[in-house]
Design a protein around this motif. Structure first.
Motif, PDB file in Angstrom:
ATOM      1  N   VAL A 247       0.767  -1.248   0.142  1.00  0.00           N
ATOM      2  CA  VAL A 247       0.058   0.104   0.054  1.00  0.00           C
ATOM      3  C   VAL A 247       0.797   1.306  -0.125  1.00  0.00           C
ATOM      4  N   ALA A 248       2.092   1.252   0.448  1.00  0.00           N
ATOM      5  CA  ALA A 248       2.980   2.397   0.450  1.00  0.00           C
ATOM      6  C   ALA A 248       4.397   1.708   0.399  1.00  0.00           C
TER       7      ALA A 248
ATOM      8  N   LYS B 175       1.874   8.919  11.418  1.00  0.00           N
ATOM      9  CA  LYS B 175       1.068  10.141  11.382  1.00  0.00           C
ATOM     10  C   LYS B 175       1.200  10.879   9.752  1.00  0.00           C
ATOM     11  N   LYS B 176       2.323  11.140   9.485  1.00  0.00           N
ATOM     12  CA  LYS B 176       2.650  11.617   8.090  1.00  0.00           C
ATOM     13  C   LYS B 176       2.421  10.704   7.071  1.00  0.00           C
ATOM     14  N   ASP B 177       2.855   9.440   6.931  1.00  0.00           N
ATOM     15  CA  ASP B 177       3.091   8.596   5.835  1.00  0.00           C
ATOM     16  C   ASP B 177       1.661   7.463   5.577  1.00  0.00           C
ATOM     17  N   SER B 178       0.642   7.674   6.720  1.00  0.00           N
ATOM     18  CA  SER B 178      -0.340   6.740   6.592  1.00  0.00           C
ATOM     19  C   SER B 178      -1.312   7.650   5.441  1.00  0.00           C
ATOM     20  N   SER B 179      -1.233   8.809   5.150  1.00  0.00           N
ATOM     21  CA  SER B 179      -1.991   9.706   4.082  1.00  0.00           C
ATOM     22  C   SER B 179      -1.343   9.352   2.734  1.00  0.00           C
ATOM     23  N   LYS B 180      -0.447   8.579   2.515  1.00  0.00           N
ATOM     24  CA  LYS B 180       0.022   8.459   1.383  1.00  0.00           C
ATOM     25  C   LYS B 180      -0.110   7.127   0.783  1.00  0.00           C
ATOM     26  N   PHE B 181      -1.133   6.167   1.884  1.00  0.00           N
ATOM     27  CA  PHE B 181      -1.697   4.683   1.423  1.00  0.00           C
ATOM     28  C   PHE B 181      -2.240   4.860   0.344  1.00  0.00           C
ATOM     29  N   ASN B 182      -2.067   3.816  -0.740  1.00  0.00           N
ATOM     30  CA  ASN B 182      -2.889   3.338  -1.815  1.00  0.00           C
ATOM     31  C   ASN B 182      -3.867   2.445  -1.438  1.00  0.00           C
ATOM     32  N   LEU B 183      -5.146   2.709  -0.916  1.00  0.00           N
ATOM     33  CA  LEU B 183      -6.073   1.708  -0.765  1.00  0.00           C
ATOM     34  C   LEU B 183      -7.033   1.534  -1.722  1.00  0.00           C
ATOM     35  N   VAL B 184      -6.722   1.989  -3.017  1.00  0.00           N
ATOM     36  CA  VAL B 184      -7.803   1.652  -4.184  1.00  0.00           C
ATOM     37  C   VAL B 184      -7.107   0.762  -5.064  1.00  0.00           C
ATOM     38  N   ASP B 185      -5.947   0.793  -5.642  1.00  0.00           N
ATOM     39  CA  ASP B 185      -5.575  -0.018  -6.527  1.00  0.00           C
ATOM     40  C   ASP B 185      -3.955  -0.453  -6.284  1.00  0.00           C
ATOM     41  N   PRO B 186      -3.571  -0.819  -5.194  1.00  0.00           N
ATOM     42  CA  PRO B 186      -2.304  -1.117  -4.987  1.00  0.00           C
ATOM     43  C   PRO B 186      -1.962  -2.463  -5.571  1.00  0.00           C
ATOM     44  N   PRO B 187      -0.609  -2.685  -5.835  1.00  0.00           N
ATOM     45  CA  PRO B 187      -0.216  -4.095  -6.520  1.00  0.00           C
ATOM     46  C   PRO B 187      -0.329  -5.125  -5.500  1.00  0.00           C
TER      47      PRO B 187
ATOM     48  N   PRO C 147      12.687  -0.620   0.044  1.00  0.00           N
ATOM     49  CA  PRO C 147      13.507   0.484  -0.357  1.00  0.00           C
ATOM     50  C   PRO C 147      14.968   0.503   0.589  1.00  0.00           C
ATOM     51  N   VAL C 148      16.056   0.829   0.189  1.00  0.00           N
ATOM     52  CA  VAL C 148      17.273   1.081   0.971  1.00  0.00           C
ATOM     53  C   VAL C 148      17.112   2.330   1.649  1.00  0.00           C
ATOM     54  N   ASN C 149      17.359   2.306   3.126  1.00  0.00           N
ATOM     55  CA  ASN C 149      17.089   3.335   3.908  1.00  0.00           C
ATOM     56  C   ASN C 149      15.745   3.729   3.936  1.00  0.00           C
ATOM     57  N   GLY C 150      14.751   2.924   3.677  1.00  0.00           N
ATOM     58  CA  GLY C 150      13.322   3.225   3.804  1.00  0.00           C
ATOM     59  C   GLY C 150      12.450   2.026   4.455  1.00  0.00           C
ATOM     60  N   TRP C 151      11.143   2.157   3.807  1.00  0.00           N
ATOM     61  CA  TRP C 151      10.172   1.218   4.478  1.00  0.00           C
ATOM     62  C   TRP C 151       9.256   0.741   3.440  1.00  0.00           C
ATOM     63  N   ALA C 152       8.442  -0.160   3.755  1.00  0.00           N
ATOM     64  CA  ALA C 152       7.126  -0.611   2.735  1.00  0.00           C
ATOM     65  C   ALA C 152       6.166  -0.929   3.742  1.00  0.00           C
ATOM     66  N   VAL C 153       5.030  -1.004   3.372  1.00  0.00           N
ATOM     67  CA  VAL C 153       3.724  -1.241   4.017  1.00  0.00           C
ATOM     68  C   VAL C 153       3.035  -2.257   3.336  1.00  0.00           C
TER      69      VAL C 153
END
Length: 577
Positions: free
Chosen positions: A490-491, A500-512, A520-526
């Protein structure tokens, strides 16, 4: 009767529903049972001028391609004639209620000992596209792997124009040594294992390596035709870029799930991932290289920087004049080894073809840190056994737990039979210590705790997992694979995940939907999924060097209510430890 009353009111709807039911029943009736025999054996294999005794299936490298339709059943008898223990994992197959056939050693079964056999039985349910199978024991999957192609049910088509031909493109890694010896040496020294000597396409290194030109893989195409390439990263430890000179690739699927088509000149696959692409013969008839080389996100870590090639050959290409050599194929422009921007743009292009049913409410909100670590040299070890950085031994963990496999019984057997002392259910579902995950991490957090800890999930629970990379030792892109499930990504993002900040970026419509996510390197996935498949499901980094160091855990999903929500009884021929 009610249906008949309504028939006069809406005959068209009735007929449409009837036709749909009839077609579904027909496709179910057409489901087939495919029986195969896999003989695991040592086979002389010559690569890079040298012959090695490689472990193969039926003497083939890659092993046999299995072709089925959605709804079919596979029965594969695996006979172990090699000198090593072995299991086979059917990567990405949901294994609904058939966890005994999933394959990871000491998770769902004990290994198949030399001289023994085991029969895997499972049905493909609701999956279409490209998956694969591979050994899930030590480093045997370096040479024990093959494609698993799932076509639509009989009478149903692809959601894109039918390609003229389909070609599996399996990317691999080759060591000019016995891969088991490479692993054992690293286990003895505590250092990182030696890097591979070549990458391969369908088992062959290609023109850019010594003694390899004659065997280079040729992929045919005709002018004007559109073909489907089923690309699989079967490499052990390296994410790979893949491209074809002068040709665009239309991405239509990944991990046996369809995608909203998009066009690109390069794709990136982490180990374990598959990507289906359409390619059209729209260039002057000639020969063009398809090539793959490393995406390397870990800084200052050695890696295999060679390039494997195959040749896309137009059938109508003019033959070279007598006595002259064929012109050298054109080479694609591949990204720089550390081109994370290209990887990000590629992964952010992934969308499901239509709106999907993503869990909106969450019952289990989990947060897993993933990354490397360093163990201090134990007092009874010599310097030769601690050749990691500054006299340490490499390790890895999820939430500061370095996963240790049992060795006398599998986790699923212990769970099913109620055998105590094999595992504990206290895997921390949140980081034991909160810290600046991608910043300058205190050395006190570099040494994880070793243990066989699993996380329990209630059947039917709606699950979210945040996967957070850490900068311990080095940040890196980690391909995280979950057995027994597909999930929605979803993100994704960089830095530390901020709910708080990143939940607004979630794709809950058509995520793969995928079974392996490249965090991602130095990052995160949900990721999100519903825990609707009872069993013991390992979640691990698909860089085999990392799973050996402990970058894994097991999600233990309880049975639900009744037979159809419970795992099947264990088969009679399940291997003994």
């Amino acid at each position: 009767m009610e249906a008949l009353k309504n028939f006069g009111k809406c005959p068209i709807i009735f007929l449409a529903v009837f036709a749909l039911l009839a077609s579904t029943l027909l496709s179910l009736a057409n489901a087939k049972v495919h029986e195969h025999e896999f003989v695991i054996q040592a086979t002389p294999v010559k690569r890079l001028c040298k012959t090695h005794s490689a472990i193969t299936v039926n003497g083939q490298l890659p092993g046999p391609t299995l072709e089925v339709n959605n709804g079919d059943t596979l029965i594969v008898k695996v006979i172990n004639k090699a000198r090593y223990n072995v299991t086979i994992h059917w990567h990405g197959v949901r294994q609904i209620r058939t966890g005994w056939s999933d394959g990871p050693e000491f998770v769902t079964q004990c290994p198949i000992r030399p001289g023994d056999s085991y029969t895997y039985r499972f049905t493909i349910q609701g999956q279409e596209g490209t998956l694969w199978w591979h050994a899930h024991s030590s480093w045997l999957r370096a040479t024990v792997y093959g494609a698993l192609i799932i076509r639509p049910r009989e009478g149903q088509g692809y959601p894109f124009p039918k390609p003229k031909r389909e070609t599996p493109i399996i990317l691999g890694e080759w060591w000019d040594a016995n891969p088991i010896d490479v692993l054992r040496q690293a286990q003895q020294t505590g250092a990182a294992p030696n890097i591979s000597d070549a990458y391969t396409i369908n088992g062959q290194p290609g023109d850019l390596y010594k003694c390899s030109t004659k065997e280079t893989t040729i992929v045919p195409i005709d002018s004007g035709e559109t073909n489907l390439l089923r690309v699989i990263n079967g490499g052990l430890n390296q994410p790979l870029f893949f491209s074809v000179a002068n040709h665009k690739l239309i991405v239509v699927g990944a991990d046996a799930s369809y995608l909203k088509p998009f066009t690109t000149s390069v794709i990136m696959l982490g180990p374990g991932q598959t990507t289906d692409v359409l390619i059209t013969g729209d260039q002057p008839p000639s020969r063009y290289y398809m090539a793959a080389r490393a995406y390397q996100s870990a800084q200052n870590a050695p890696f295999d920087n060679t390039t494997t090639t195959a040749i896309l050959a137009y059938k109508s290409a003019p033959c070279p004049a007598k006595g002259t050599l064929a012109p050298k194929p054109l080479m694609p422009l591949l990204p720089a080894y550390n081109d994370t921007n290209t990887v990000t743009a590629f992964s952010r292009s992934f969308r499901s073809p239509r709106r999907v049913d993503v869990p909106a409410e969450i019952d289990e909100n989990l947060f897993f840190t993933i990354g490397l670590g360093l163990n201090n040299c134990p007092p009874n070890f010599s310097k030769n056994q601690c050749q990691g950085p500054n006299g340490t031994r490499f390790t890895a963990s999820m939430n500061n737990v370095s996963f240790v496999l049992p060795n006398s019984i599998s986790i699923l057997q212990a769970h099913h039979l109620g055998v105590p002392g094999v595992f504990t259910t206290d895997f921390p579902v949140q980081p034991p210590a909160k810290f600046d995950y991608t910043g300058n991490v205190s050395r006190s957090l570099w040494q994880p705790v070793a243990g066989t800890k699993v996380a329990k999930l209630r059947y039917g629970s709606r699950v979210q997992i945040v996967l957070q990379d850490t900068s311990i030792v080095t940040p890196e892109n980690h391909p995280i694979h979950l057995h027994g499930y597909d999930f929605y990504i979803v993100a994704e993002g960089f830095g530390n995940f901020d709910p708080k900040k990143d939940s607004s970026k979630f794709n809950l419509v058509d995520p793969p939907m995928r079974n392996t996510v490249a965090v991602p390197v130095n990052g995160w996935a949900v990721i999100r999924f519903v825990a609707d498949n009872p069993g013991a499901w390992i979640m691990h980094c698909h860089l085999d060097v990392h799973i050996g160091w402990g970058l894994a855990t097991v999600l233990l999903v309880d049975n639900g209510e009744g037979l159809l929500e419970s795992i099947e009884p264990p088969p009679e021929d399940l291997p003994l430890c």
